[in-house]
Design a protein around this motif. Sequence first.
Motif, PDB file in Angstrom:
ATOM      1  N   SER A   3       0.946  -1.188   0.062  1.00  0.00           N
ATOM      2  CA  SER A   3       0.307  -0.102   0.236  1.00  0.00           C
ATOM      3  C   SER A   3       0.753   1.287  -0.083  1.00  0.00           C
ATOM      4  O   SER A   3       0.891   2.720  -0.372  1.00  0.00           O
ATOM      5  N   LYS A   7       1.458   4.568  -2.620  1.00  0.00           N
ATOM      6  CA  LYS A   7       0.869   5.786  -2.560  1.00  0.00           C
ATOM      7  C   LYS A   7       1.867   6.782  -2.604  1.00  0.00           C
ATOM      8  O   LYS A   7       2.704   7.158  -2.983  1.00  0.00           O
ATOM      9  N   GLU A  11       0.197  11.435   1.455  1.00  0.00           N
ATOM     10  CA  GLU A  11      -0.129  10.412   1.698  1.00  0.00           C
ATOM     11  C   GLU A  11       0.375   9.718   2.462  1.00  0.00           C
ATOM     12  O   GLU A  11      -0.645   8.219   3.999  1.00  0.00           O
ATOM     13  N   GLY A  16      -4.288   9.059   9.671  1.00  0.00           N
ATOM     14  CA  GLY A  16      -5.800   8.413  10.276  1.00  0.00           C
ATOM     15  C   GLY A  16      -4.847   6.755   8.704  1.00  0.00           C
ATOM     16  O   GLY A  16      -4.065   7.451   8.885  1.00  0.00           O
ATOM     17  N   ILE A  17      -5.773   6.121   8.851  1.00  0.00           N
ATOM     18  CA  ILE A  17      -4.986   4.740   8.301  1.00  0.00           C
ATOM     19  C   ILE A  17      -6.167   4.513   6.999  1.00  0.00           C
ATOM     20  O   ILE A  17      -7.124   3.907   7.093  1.00  0.00           O
ATOM     21  N   ALA A  18      -5.507   4.429   5.746  1.00  0.00           N
ATOM     22  CA  ALA A  18      -5.846   4.615   4.536  1.00  0.00           C
ATOM     23  C   ALA A  18      -4.662   3.143   3.614  1.00  0.00           C
ATOM     24  O   ALA A  18      -3.682   3.286   2.634  1.00  0.00           O
ATOM     25  N   ILE A  19      -5.789   2.093   3.820  1.00  0.00           N
ATOM     26  CA  ILE A  19      -5.391   1.069   2.948  1.00  0.00           C
ATOM     27  C   ILE A  19      -4.845   1.399   1.552  1.00  0.00           C
ATOM     28  O   ILE A  19      -3.907   1.087   0.902  1.00  0.00           O
ATOM     29  N   PRO A  21      -5.262   4.372  -1.523  1.00  0.00           N
ATOM     30  CA  PRO A  21      -4.061   4.852  -1.841  1.00  0.00           C
ATOM     31  C   PRO A  21      -5.212   5.712  -2.824  1.00  0.00           C
ATOM     32  O   PRO A  21      -5.701   5.086  -3.598  1.00  0.00           O
ATOM     33  N   SER A  22      -5.300   6.727  -3.331  1.00  0.00           N
ATOM     34  CA  SER A  22      -6.097   7.852  -4.180  1.00  0.00           C
ATOM     35  C   SER A  22      -6.006   8.189  -4.971  1.00  0.00           C
ATOM     36  O   SER A  22      -6.352   7.574  -6.171  1.00  0.00           O
TER      37      SER A  22
END
Length: 247
Positions: A3, A7, A11, A16-19, A21-22
């Motif tokens: 992940s 990214k 990011e 926070g945690i976001a597996i 990526p945008s």
Amino acid sequence: MLSLSLKPAGEIFADGIAIFPSRIEWSNYARAFTEVPLARFLLNGAIVCTGILVFQILFSVPCAFALAQRRFAGRTLLFGLVLAGLLVPFQVTAIPIFLGLAKLGMLNTYPALILPFTASMFGIFLFRQFFARMPTDLFEAARIDGLSETAIVWRIAFPLSMPAATAFAIFSVTAHWNDLFWPLIATTDPDIATPPRGILYFKDEEAGDDIGPLMAGAVIVTAPLVLFFLLAQRRFTQAIASGGLRG
């Protein structure tokens, strides 16, 4: 790791945690090869791991066959020493080996990364357990037919031990592909660095760790091990089922 390797830099350190990526940052993988000579590190790792494995097989198989299928004075004592050798961590012998290689002028060379691991106590133990389960009559028949002990080892015993050899290859390649301790001591030249040693060159003294390319490099370094295990898993499980790993 995967992940973070995909990214954007903004990011990676976001709250926070976001597996997921945008947006996928493929440039991290391109930078992994441009910021450091990652291809060279991978080649070095392949050379070192192959060299170690070849020499370990070359030494372990005849030794294991002798301990399993030959009768001679002191055989039990020798096998006991092999088991004792399993209890000694490499770090205990690292300093004398380093001093010896330094006196020979062999630091920062491929032999410095290969020679300390050519004799594997685990390899001898594993193959010995496998050979001990082979019928003695098979080898006696080969001797009657005129085969030498060397021919019996490499033309009969070793081909039959391919499941154990595959299992040992997985253990050996994984251990030495991932090894950072000894390459960090024995090498300072980037041209001879193995993958874990080379990963350290992503660190910049002023900017710190370049996390995106660093994680991309870690994914690339890890991928061959995953692929190798997937290709060899059938023989690996066969070795376990046949009792090669049991005491």
